[in-house]
Design a protein around this motif. Structure first.
Motif, mmCIF file in Angstrom:
data_model
loop_
_atom_site.group_PDB
_atom_site.id
_atom_site.type_symbol
_atom_site.label_atom_id
_atom_site.label_comp_id
_atom_site.label_asym_id
_atom_site.label_seq_id
_atom_site.Cartn_x
_atom_site.Cartn_y
_atom_site.Cartn_z
ATOM 1 N N UNK A 2 0.670 -1.334 0.212
ATOM 2 C CA UNK A 2 -0.259 -0.177 0.260
ATOM 3 C C UNK A 2 1.297 1.306 -0.507
ATOM 4 N N UNK A 3 2.225 1.031 0.623
ATOM 5 C CA UNK A 3 2.799 2.695 1.025
ATOM 6 C C UNK A 3 3.867 2.338 -0.681
ATOM 7 N N UNK A 4 3.960 1.301 -1.034
ATOM 8 C CA UNK A 4 4.850 1.448 -2.275
ATOM 9 C C UNK A 4 4.106 2.216 -3.981
ATOM 10 N N UNK A 5 2.467 2.030 -3.171
ATOM 11 C CA UNK A 5 1.798 2.094 -4.517
ATOM 12 C C UNK A 5 1.665 3.650 -4.077
ATOM 13 N N UNK A 6 1.818 4.871 -3.431
ATOM 14 C CA UNK A 6 0.527 5.826 -3.594
ATOM 15 C C UNK A 6 1.929 6.611 -4.336
ATOM 16 N N UNK A 7 1.006 7.190 -5.333
ATOM 17 C CA UNK A 7 1.920 8.412 -5.763
ATOM 18 C C UNK A 7 0.999 9.762 -5.325
ATOM 19 N N UNK A 8 2.232 9.927 -4.563
ATOM 20 C CA UNK A 8 2.713 11.145 -3.736
ATOM 21 C C UNK A 8 3.133 12.787 -4.690
ATOM 22 N N UNK A 9 2.556 13.610 -5.258
ATOM 23 C CA UNK A 9 2.697 15.334 -6.057
ATOM 24 C C UNK A 9 3.344 15.231 -5.241
ATOM 25 N N UNK A 10 4.107 16.327 -5.870
ATOM 26 C CA UNK A 10 5.278 17.435 -4.467
ATOM 27 C C UNK A 10 4.210 18.568 -4.324
ATOM 28 N N UNK A 11 4.978 19.150 -3.439
ATOM 29 C CA UNK A 11 4.289 20.126 -3.521
ATOM 30 C C UNK A 11 4.231 21.361 -3.795
ATOM 31 N N UNK A 12 3.697 21.999 -4.641
ATOM 32 C CA UNK A 12 4.134 23.486 -5.540
ATOM 33 C C UNK A 12 4.971 23.782 -4.503
ATOM 34 N N UNK A 13 5.663 24.885 -5.578
ATOM 35 C CA UNK A 13 6.429 25.861 -4.816
ATOM 36 C C UNK A 13 5.638 27.655 -4.217
ATOM 37 N N UNK A 14 5.451 27.941 -3.069
ATOM 38 C CA UNK A 14 5.184 28.946 -3.031
ATOM 39 C C UNK A 14 5.736 29.811 -2.925
ATOM 40 N N UNK A 15 5.418 31.210 -3.062
ATOM 41 C CA UNK A 15 6.392 32.267 -3.440
ATOM 42 C C UNK A 15 6.934 33.219 -1.937
ATOM 43 N N UNK A 16 8.471 33.464 -2.476
ATOM 44 C CA UNK A 16 8.527 33.237 -1.124
ATOM 45 C C UNK A 16 8.636 35.187 -0.965
ATOM 46 N N UNK A 17 7.981 35.903 0.251
ATOM 47 C CA UNK A 17 7.635 37.275 0.590
ATOM 48 C C UNK A 17 7.975 38.290 0.314
ATOM 49 N N UNK A 18 9.446 38.124 1.191
ATOM 50 C CA UNK A 18 10.642 38.731 1.420
ATOM 51 C C UNK A 18 11.880 38.097 2.321
ATOM 52 N N UNK A 19 12.893 38.731 3.114
ATOM 53 C CA UNK A 19 13.719 38.705 3.776
ATOM 54 C C UNK A 19 13.933 39.431 4.893
ATOM 55 N N UNK A 20 14.270 38.930 5.979
ATOM 56 C CA UNK A 20 14.150 39.393 7.378
ATOM 57 C C UNK A 20 15.417 39.208 7.945
ATOM 58 N N UNK A 21 16.352 40.234 7.438
ATOM 59 C CA UNK A 21 18.256 40.322 8.924
ATOM 60 C C UNK A 21 17.653 39.712 10.160
ATOM 61 N N UNK A 22 18.398 38.774 10.624
ATOM 62 C CA UNK A 22 18.510 38.258 11.710
ATOM 63 C C UNK A 22 19.964 38.038 12.467
ATOM 64 N N UNK A 23 20.276 37.499 13.662
ATOM 65 C CA UNK A 23 21.233 37.729 14.189
ATOM 66 C C UNK A 23 22.152 35.918 14.134
ATOM 67 N N UNK A 24 23.341 36.305 14.544
ATOM 68 C CA UNK A 24 23.387 35.007 13.932
ATOM 69 C C UNK A 24 23.191 34.139 15.380
ATOM 70 N N UNK A 25 23.347 34.052 16.277
ATOM 71 C CA UNK A 25 22.439 33.671 17.413
ATOM 72 C C UNK A 25 20.370 33.384 16.452
ATOM 73 N N UNK A 26 20.241 34.180 16.252
ATOM 74 C CA UNK A 26 18.770 33.417 15.589
ATOM 75 C C UNK A 26 18.902 32.645 14.384
ATOM 76 N N UNK A 27 20.306 32.704 13.364
ATOM 77 C CA UNK A 27 20.377 32.081 12.195
ATOM 78 C C UNK A 27 21.079 30.869 12.628
ATOM 79 N N UNK A 28 20.977 30.429 13.887
ATOM 80 C CA UNK A 28 21.524 28.565 14.427
ATOM 81 C C UNK A 28 20.300 28.474 15.086
#
Length: 378
Positions: free
Chosen positions: A181-207
């Motif tokens: 049943x698992x192997x017969x499942x045909x999963x469709x990849x999720x469509x890409x979402x639009x990147x709305x923008x970026x936010x600058x973060x500190x080193x600690x927040x990035x980690x």
């Protein structure tokens, strides 16, 4: 790992011991008596190392955020304190973890060509890399003291995770055995979402954001990547995968460059690829694809600090003369079909070639479904 079969990449067949590019690789299931005997010593070493790292993080916070804030009226002084505090403490942290030596390698695409000098990213340049762990974030901070940015996007709307869980846990003989049943499942990849923008973060927040997916933050003003780059006084690091993989494959790059031209004009693109050795009974996996629920990535730090042998990392860099910012760069030699974000596609192809990593069809949107399924079944 059958319950994660729907997250195998159909194009590359990446599965191995970790059947998805999101699961953390595990060492071979073999009993090592020597490792078992040393378990108490490894535990003490891990706790000691982690305590030292916590002290270094506290010092970094005081120097960069407290003293740096006080010196804000004098930008050059603030920049010097930030650079010294980040470079010195990041290198000490890497040394404590076990990274005594971290050599880099310049990869030349054309045979017979002599590599040029080492990298020298400047203010406003972009450093583009794959993303596997918080360790390369720490290494980048030590080497270049860059700005880190995180993408902001809406959560994908999909029922893939629910479908995967219901099928993966359906026993019996509806279409044969449960495995069938698992192997017969045909999963469709999720469509890409639009990147709305970026936010600058500190080193600690990035980690602490390592392994997580983009969120739709409304409290922080969004900026375009180009806007951040133009006003930056340091290089800017971009991870176009927008989340971490386990290093077994390169995730689909999001359209993060907003249709930038190739070759780029007015700034340079520095491409690099990071890879880690497979885990062993005495060496936990260095990749960090599944974030911790609290104090991420403290648990992963404790795990890798149990190693009594030196840690290793493979860092490959592309010479600037062969990057997409070189005015002699030919797009047709790398990408043969037009894409919505040509620069992102070019970077993906070059990084995959540098690191000899297979590209997969999954993106950060698919990891959203994976984490939802993973946490719901624990």
């Amino acid at each position: 790992m059958e319950k994660f079969s729907s997250f195998r990449d159909p194009g590359t067949g990446i599965q191995a011991s970790a059947c998805t590019p999101f699961l953390t690789p595990v060492p071979p299931h073999e009993h090592d008596l020597f490792v078992t005997i040393l378990t108490p010593i490894r535990a003490v070493v891990a706790v000691t190392r982690t305590a030292v790292i916590v002290v270094l993080v506290s010092i970094h916070f005081v120097l960069v955020h407290v003293v740096g804030f006080i010196c804000r009226p004098v930008p050059p002084l603030k920049d010097v304190i930030s650079w010294l505090g980040t470079a010195l403490l990041a290198r000490l942290a890497l040394y404590v973890i076990g990274f005594w030596s971290m050599p880099t390698e310049l990869i030349v695409r054309k045979r017979g060509k002599t590599p040029e000098n080492k990298w020298n990213p400047r203010a406003g340049d972009l450093i583009v890399s794959n993303w596997t762990s918080w360790i390369e974030v720490l290494w980048l901070a030590y080497k270049y003291n860059p700005l880190f940015v995180l993408p902001v996007a809406n959560a994908p709307t999909t029922s893939s995770a629910k479908n995967a869980s219901s099928i993966s846990y359906t026993p019996g003989r509806k279409t044969g055995t449960g495995s069938a049943a698992i192997s017969s499942f045909d999963r469709v990849l999720i469509s890409p979402e639009v990147i709305r923008g970026f936010r600058q973060v500190s080193l600690l927040e990035m980690i602490s954001s390592t392994g997580k997916i983009p969120s739709a933050s409304s409290s922080v003003p969004l900026r375009s990547l180009d806007d951040i780059r133009r006003s930056a006084r340091r290089p800017v690091v971009v991870f176009p995968e927008c989340t971490t993989s386990n290093g077994r494959g390169l995730l689909r790059f999001a359209d993060v460059f907003d249709g930038a031209s190739v070759p780029t004009k007015g700034y340079s693109i520095f491409l690099m690829c990071v890879r880690y050795d497979p885990p062993t009974p005495s060496q936990p996996s260095l990749s960090h694809s599944v974030p911790g629920a609290t104090l991420n990535p403290l648990r992963h730090l404790l795990q890798i600090c149990t190693s009594l042998s030196p840690q290793s990392i493979s860092i490959r860099q592309l010479p600037l003369s062969e990057s997409p910012s070189s005015q002699l760069f030919l797009v047709n030699e790398v990408v043969h079909e037009p894409r919505s974000d040509m620069l992102a596609e070019v970077c993906a192809v070059l990084i995959a070639r540098m690191g000899k990593i297979k590209r997969v069809g999954f993106g950060w949107e698919d990891k959203y479904a994976f984490l939802d399924f993973y946490r719901g079944r624990r």
